[in-house]
Write a protein that holds these residues in place. Structure first.
Motif, short mmCIF file in Angstrom:
data_model
loop_
_atom_site.label_atom_id
_atom_site.label_comp_id
_atom_site.label_asym_id
_atom_site.label_seq_id
_atom_site.Cartn_x
_atom_site.Cartn_y
_atom_site.Cartn_z
N UNK A 93 1.06 -1.58 0.35
CA UNK A 93 -0.28 0.29 -0.55
C UNK A 93 0.83 1.27 -0.05
N UNK A 94 2.08 1.72 0.47
CA UNK A 94 3.21 2.10 0.23
C UNK A 94 3.42 2.81 -1.11
N UNK A 95 2.89 1.90 -1.95
CA UNK A 95 4.06 2.24 -3.47
C UNK A 95 2.28 2.44 -4.72
N UNK A 96 2.20 4.04 -4.64
CA UNK A 96 0.30 4.23 -5.62
C UNK A 96 0.70 3.87 -7.07
N UNK A 97 -0.22 3.04 -7.41
CA UNK A 97 -0.20 2.91 -8.79
C UNK A 97 -0.97 3.69 -9.53
N UNK A 98 -2.40 4.37 -9.05
CA UNK A 98 -2.65 5.90 -9.79
C UNK A 98 -3.02 6.83 -8.97
N UNK A 134 -7.50 6.71 -14.32
CA UNK A 134 -5.88 7.26 -13.19
C UNK A 134 -5.21 7.06 -14.09
N UNK A 135 -3.65 7.54 -13.18
CA UNK A 135 -2.49 6.81 -13.97
C UNK A 135 -1.52 7.54 -13.20
N UNK A 136 -1.10 6.81 -13.23
CA UNK A 136 0.43 7.65 -11.45
C UNK A 136 0.16 8.97 -11.80
N UNK A 137 0.61 9.86 -12.41
CA UNK A 137 1.05 10.82 -12.54
C UNK A 137 -0.83 11.98 -12.06
#
Length: 376
Positions: A263-268, A313-316
């Motif tokens: 959960x610490x790494x965003x995917x979007x 939704x995207x990473x940015x």
């Protein structure tokens, strides 16, 4: 009510013919900030004023479930199935699956109250006991989550350092979250029968397994651009952790999606179109749709319930527009003479009907609505 307000309300009702498959409105004597399913056709609500409050189990309109000839269905209103009273506010309420028991918390301490909802032989909701929390007082009360299968267990705590799993029948503590950090909680949630998520107001997320003592997995809050935000969290539920996703929503309207395994790494992520001028820890909520892919709901910033599709939704970070907005509470509150517009205090998805939600507002209104996807 001024003519302009009448026109807005009339326009919305005309619009609702096309935008809703079903829409039913109910008015409580006092507002609620809890809506909890007790079956597929009944929900529990309760008042949160400082004086005596009602706890009610409401039966949803039968017309909502009529697949054909809805116009011939006589039952179009909510019905009170069971009721009772409490001398304290009800800020949290959780139904224990497989039972007629609900657990409440007053938002002032971490103690829990146990209630029996009654049955065919009684329409009375009565208090049957209590569970002692680990702190005598709390600024926000205890968060709660019910184990998804029997025997009845409840997970509860106000801070990450006092989260515990308790057996409802005996009050025996079965598990304790092993952490020294006393982070204020905004969410507790089982994602399957043993694994749970504890979301903190600072954006940290703990993931733990009640079968495994020891330190939980801790994920830090999403990187910020200097803003100081409250965070609310929700996870999609699944027997397989690999398919569970976490969404975190900040008081600045930023939403971040990640995998439960990391959960610490965003995917979007996205910046939502919400009114960030006012938000309360107790009223704002974000929730994954249980029977609709890639859809989250948001409320508590205003009189709206907003639905967003996360599929694009995207990473940015990017600005996201709602897929659908329920404006019923905001529009109807313009009839009030108190000046302040109504805001949504709670909302929940139906566990099985993909596009059916319930929502409640500060003016005591409760709506159940089945929305029409504008893209279909």
């Amino acid at each position: 009510m001024e003519d302009t307000d009448c026109d807005i309300l009339e326009d919305w009702f005309i619009e609702s013919i096309k935008t809703y498959k079903d829409l039913h409105v109910y008015q409580l004597e006092h507002p609620t900030q809890v809506i909890e399913w007790t079956s597929g056709k009944t929900v529990c609500v309760a008042g949160y004023s400082e004086s005596k409050n009602e706890i009610l189990e409401l039966r949803l309109p039968l017309k909502l479930y009529a697949d054909e000839n809805k116009g011939l269905c006589a039952e179009r209103d909510f019905k009170v199935a069971h009721g009772g009273f409490t001398d304290s506010p009800v800020r949290r309420l959780k139904h224990i699956p497989g039972t007629r028991c609900v657990v409440t918390n007053d938002g002032l301490t971490t103690d829990l109250q146990l209630w029996e909802l009654g049955g065919d032989d009684s329409d009375v909701i009565r208090r049957t006991g209590s569970i002692k929390g680990r702190k005598s007082a709390s600024a926000s009360g205890s968060r709660m989550a019910a184990r998804l299968s029997s025997p009845p267990h409840v997970l509860h705590g106000a801070q990450s350092s006092d989260v515990q799993l308790t057996e409802v029948a005996s009050g025996k503590m079965l598990y304790r979250l092993e952490t020294d950090s006393a982070d204020l909680l905004s969410a507790l949630q089982f994602v399957n029968d043993t694994i749970f998520l504890a979301g903190c107001c600072n954006g940290c997320v703990y993931v733990a397994d009640t079968r495994k003592p020891g330190a939980p997995q801790l994920s830090p809050p999403p990187p910020s651009s200097g803003e100081s935000s409250l965070w609310w969290t929700d996870a999609s539920t699944s027997p397989h952790v690999s398919s569970c996703r976490v969404v975190r929503l900040s008081s600045s309207g930023r939403a971040v999606v990640s995998d439960l395994r990391n959960p610490g790494e965003a995917v979007s992520q996205a910046q939502l179109d919400v009114q960030t001028r006012r938000c309360s820890l107790d009223h704002v909520s974000v929730s994954w749709a249980p029977a609709l892919n890639d859809c989250v709901s948001v409320s508590g910033f205003s009189g709206l319930v907003q639905l967003y599709s996360t599929s694009a939704w995207r990473l940015e970070p990017q600005d996201a527009r709602p897929l659908f907005q329920h404006r019923g509470h905001a529009v109807s509150s313009q009839q009030n003479d108190e000046g302040a517009p109504a805001f949504v205090t709670s909302h929940v998805w139906h566990p099985e009907r993909p596009r059916t939600l319930l929502s409640a507002a500060s003016d005591g209104s409760v709506h159940v609505w089945d929305w029409v996807d504008p893209d279909r």
